[in-house]
Enzyme design. Structure first.
Site, PDB file in Angstrom:
ATOM      1  N   LYS A   1       0.827  -1.169  -0.389  1.00 40.58           N
ATOM      2  CA  LYS A   1      -0.059   0.241   0.187  1.00 40.58           C
ATOM      3  C   LYS A   1       0.739   1.020  -0.064  1.00 40.58           C
ATOM      4  O   LYS A   1       1.887   1.097   0.574  1.00 40.58           O
ATOM      5  CB  LYS A   1      -0.356   0.299   1.305  1.00 40.58           C
ATOM      6  CG  LYS A   1      -1.913  -0.719   1.231  1.00 40.58           C
ATOM      7  CD  LYS A   1      -2.955  -0.772   2.875  1.00 40.58           C
ATOM      8  CE  LYS A   1      -3.525  -1.662   2.511  1.00 40.58           C
ATOM      9  NZ  LYS A   1      -5.304  -1.488   1.827  1.00 40.58           N
TER      10      LYS A   1
ATOM     11  N   ARG B   1     -10.222 -11.600   2.045  1.00 43.36           N
ATOM     12  CA  ARG B   1     -10.875 -12.540   1.300  1.00 43.36           C
ATOM     13  C   ARG B   1     -10.571 -14.054   1.345  1.00 43.36           C
ATOM     14  O   ARG B   1     -10.993 -14.955   1.628  1.00 43.36           O
ATOM     15  CB  ARG B   1     -11.652 -12.225   0.054  1.00 43.36           C
ATOM     16  CG  ARG B   1     -10.439 -12.061  -0.517  1.00 43.36           C
ATOM     17  CD  ARG B   1     -10.827 -11.131  -2.646  1.00 43.36           C
ATOM     18  NE  ARG B   1     -11.503  -9.769  -1.626  1.00 43.36           N
ATOM     19  CZ  ARG B   1     -11.408  -9.080  -3.270  1.00 43.36           C
ATOM     20  NH1 ARG B   1     -11.859  -9.413  -4.444  1.00 43.36           N
ATOM     21  NH2 ARG B   1     -10.991  -7.831  -2.866  1.00 43.36           N
TER      22      ARG B   1
HETATM   23  N1  BES Z   1      -8.308  -3.887   4.177  1.00 47.23           N
HETATM   24  C1  BES Z   1      -8.428  -3.118   3.220  1.00 47.23           C
HETATM   25  C2  BES Z   1      -9.532  -2.702   2.900  1.00 47.23           C
HETATM   26  C3  BES Z   1     -10.247  -0.655   3.412  1.00 47.23           C
HETATM   27  C4  BES Z   1      -9.221  -0.346   2.538  1.00 47.23           C
HETATM   28  C5  BES Z   1     -10.863  -0.689   3.909  1.00 47.23           C
HETATM   29  C6  BES Z   1      -8.786   1.099   2.840  1.00 47.23           C
HETATM   30  C7  BES Z   1     -10.424   0.424   4.637  1.00 47.23           C
HETATM   31  C8  BES Z   1     -10.491   1.533   3.859  1.00 47.23           C
HETATM   32  C9  BES Z   1      -8.101  -4.712   2.115  1.00 47.23           C
HETATM   33  O1  BES Z   1      -7.747  -5.601   2.541  1.00 47.23           O
HETATM   34  C10 BES Z   1      -7.562  -3.770   0.758  1.00 47.23           C
HETATM   35  O2  BES Z   1      -7.136  -3.649   0.924  1.00 47.23           O
HETATM   36  N2  BES Z   1      -8.609  -3.848  -0.244  1.00 47.23           N
HETATM   37  C11 BES Z   1      -8.627  -3.713  -1.567  1.00 47.23           C
HETATM   38  C12 BES Z   1      -8.776  -4.527  -3.096  1.00 47.23           C
HETATM   39  C13 BES Z   1      -8.247  -4.158  -4.017  1.00 47.23           C
HETATM   40  C14 BES Z   1      -6.639  -4.944  -4.029  1.00 47.23           C
HETATM   41  C15 BES Z   1      -9.297  -5.929  -5.035  1.00 47.23           C
HETATM   42  C16 BES Z   1      -8.945  -1.599  -1.784  1.00 47.23           C
HETATM   43  O3  BES Z   1     -10.215  -2.295  -1.480  1.00 47.23           O
HETATM   44  O4  BES Z   1      -7.934  -1.341  -2.319  1.00 47.23           O
HETATM   45 MN    MN Z   2      -5.439  -5.307   1.899  1.00 42.14          MN
END
Ligand code: BES
Ligand code: MN
Ligand code: ZN
Length: 497
Positions: free
Chosen positions: A281, A355
């Site tokens: 990230k 997931r």
């Molecule tokens: N934990 C995150 C989701 C999230 C992001 C929650 C920002 C709250 C605020 C999750 O694990 C994630 O990183 N999801 C990705 C999925 C994508 C790579 C398909 C996302 O939402 O960007």
């Molecule tokens: Mn994630």
């Protein structure tokens, strides 16, 4: 410790308390309690209104000290806004702001008459429960990782009585339920707020163990990496393999129902920190990913509330607790993982890890033959884009289950909004190299995440709550909210009735 809640039947002018709380509408309309006090006090409130000093806007407050004719030394006035627009949201606001004001006064307790006010479509039990939950949310302070402070010299608020007949069994029950829910909310908030160097998978397991040790009838099992390996949880283990903190699969059980009654199952995402893994990230805002275990905290909080209320049902709570880190041993984009269900998964983004731990937890939960499975997860940024910070995303194919959960969200001001889980979206998860891909492309990210999970639930009634937007407040000082504990706890309370 939560606030202590009781019912009080005293007249507002005679209540033996450091503070009484009464509401006033805009345009000089007094609630019955305010009118009584005004009458005893020779028109003190009306004069305040005339002077323009009285609070009128919803949630604004003023405290009068030493009002003649009133036993309590303080009369706190809370603005309620326009009487004809007064609704559930306004009540919640007024209750919450009045508690914020009380917290700032040098008093240990107060009596609130807000629960006497008419709220269209809501009964006395709802008012008492809502006011209690709102007050406790305001009273919560996060202190765990500050230098310990000297004991405060002024008294601190620790009890609120709400106007209501003490003999009324339904209101009394509502207060008992509110106290249990508030305790579950506090548990979830505290766990969520703790930093990831403290709140790691082992720490969550230890907190779950405390719940089990502290309550008769609760059993716990914590599966370690080798046991998960034997069960074939290749998907969960794939996510965990870049972290020095070993994964835990926490299983709590409560047998409050008949021996043969099928349990309700709660499953919560417990990523104790989500760096994104090799699909790292961006740095800005990454600290918020300590909250990525709020699904786990939420289902544990709801479990705690259910157990404290000794609900007459069986419950199993499954929490996969894992840290998602980049490392020489980390899983990578293009890895193929074999899940416990046997389905193979192509990892196209290691940041879609929630997931991947949930699918194995869902498969495991089905061993208990639950009648319903509900999972809660801070699963997608896309859900925050879709619904903002106000509603959790609800996904299920079961209309009845959806309606029940939406109702519980409305009843507890912990609202959810339904998104479709139509099969049309499933094709976005096709892979050229495995049974399913772990991401679904740029459209409908919250839904394709739900679709991914749906592939691991075979025939069991199931709902998914995406709490990415609702589990914590944004900003440098943003705290965990404890959502969706109220929604889930209310769902279980309603099922046990
Ligand atoms: N934990 C995150 C989701 C999230 C992001 C929650 C920002 C709250 C605020 C999750 O694990 C994630 O990183 N999801 C990705 C999925 C994508 C790579 C398909 C996302 O939402 O960007
Ligand atoms: Mn994630
Ligand atoms: Zn995550």
């Amino acid at each position: 410790m939560t606030l202590k809640f009781t019912l009080a039947a005293d007249a507002p002018e005679a209540a033996p308390t450091p503070c009484v709380v009464v509401g006033i509408y805009e345009d000089r309309v007094l609630t019955p309690a305010a009118a009584r006090i005004d009458e005893r006090a020779g028109g003190a409130i009306k004069r305040l209104i005339e002077s323009g000093d009285a609070p009128a806007k919803i949630g604004s407050t003023t405290v009068l000290f030493g009002v003649a004719g009133v036993t309590a030394p303080r009369v706190a006035l809370v603005g309620l806004g326009e009487q004809k627009k007064f609704d559930a949201a306004a009540f919640h606001r007024a209750a919450s702001e009045s508690a914020r004001m009380l917290k700032g006064l040098p008093i240990e307790s107060a009596v609130s008459y807000l629960t006497e006010i008419d709220v269209p479509g809501r009964d006395a039990a709802w008012k008492v429960r809502t006011a209690a939950l709102a007050a406790d949310a305001q009273a919560y302070r996060y202190t765990a990782t500050f230098k310990p402070k000297e004991k405060p010299k002024t008294p601190q608020l620790d009890a609120i009585a709400f106007a209501g007949a003490a003999g009324d069994r339904t209101t009394q029950r509502a207060l008992t339920e509110a106290a249990a829910i508030a305790n579950g909310v506090r548990f979830a908030r505290e766990l969520g707020n703790l930093p990831p160097n403290i709140c790691n998978p082992a720490y969550i397991a230890a907190q779950a163990k405390k719940i089990a040790d502290g309550h008769d009838g609760v059993t716990i099992q914590v599966l370690e990496r080798d046991e998960m390996q034997k069960l074939g949880m290749g998907s969960l283990l794939g996510v965990s393999q870049g972290s020095a903190n070993p994964p835990k699969l926490i299983v709590l059980r409560w047998q409050g129902g008949g021996e043969k009654a099928k349990p309700y199952a709660l499953v919560g995402k417990g990523i104790t920190f989500d760096t994104g893994g090799i699909s790292l990230k961006p740095g800005a805002g990454m600290e918020e990913m300590k909250f990525d275990m709020c699904g786990a905290a939420g289902v544990l909080g709801a479990f705690l509330a259910a157990v404290e209320l000794k609900l007459a049902l069986n419950l199993v709570c499954v929490v996969p607790a894992v840290e998602n880190m980049p490392d020489g041993n980390a899983y990578r984009p293009s890895d193929i993982l074999t899940s416990m269900s046997g389905l193979t998964i192509e990892v196209l983004n290691t940041d879609a890890e929630g997931r991947l731990i949930l699918c194995d937890a869902l498969t495991y939960a089905q061993k208990f033959e639950p009648q319903v499975i509900i999972d809660a997860a801070t699963l997608t940024g896309a859900c925050v884009v879709a619904l903002g910070k106000h509603a959790s995303g609800l996904m299920t194919k079961d209309d009845e289950l959806a309606d029940q959960l939406l109702k519980c969200g409305n009843d507890t001001m912990d609202r959810a909004w339904r998104l479709p889980l139509w099969d049309d979206y499933q094709q976005q998860l096709e892979s050229g190299f495995a049974d399913v891909a772990n991401i679904g492309g740029k459209y409908a990210g919250a839904i394709t995440a739900g679709c991914f999970l749906s592939r691991f639930v075979n025939g069991t009634r199931w709902a998914h709550l995406d709490i990415a937007g609702t589990a914590w407040e944004e900003g440098r000082k943003g705290l965990a909210t404890g959502r969706p504990v109220p929604l889930l706890a209310q769902y279980l309370i309603d099922r046990s009735a």
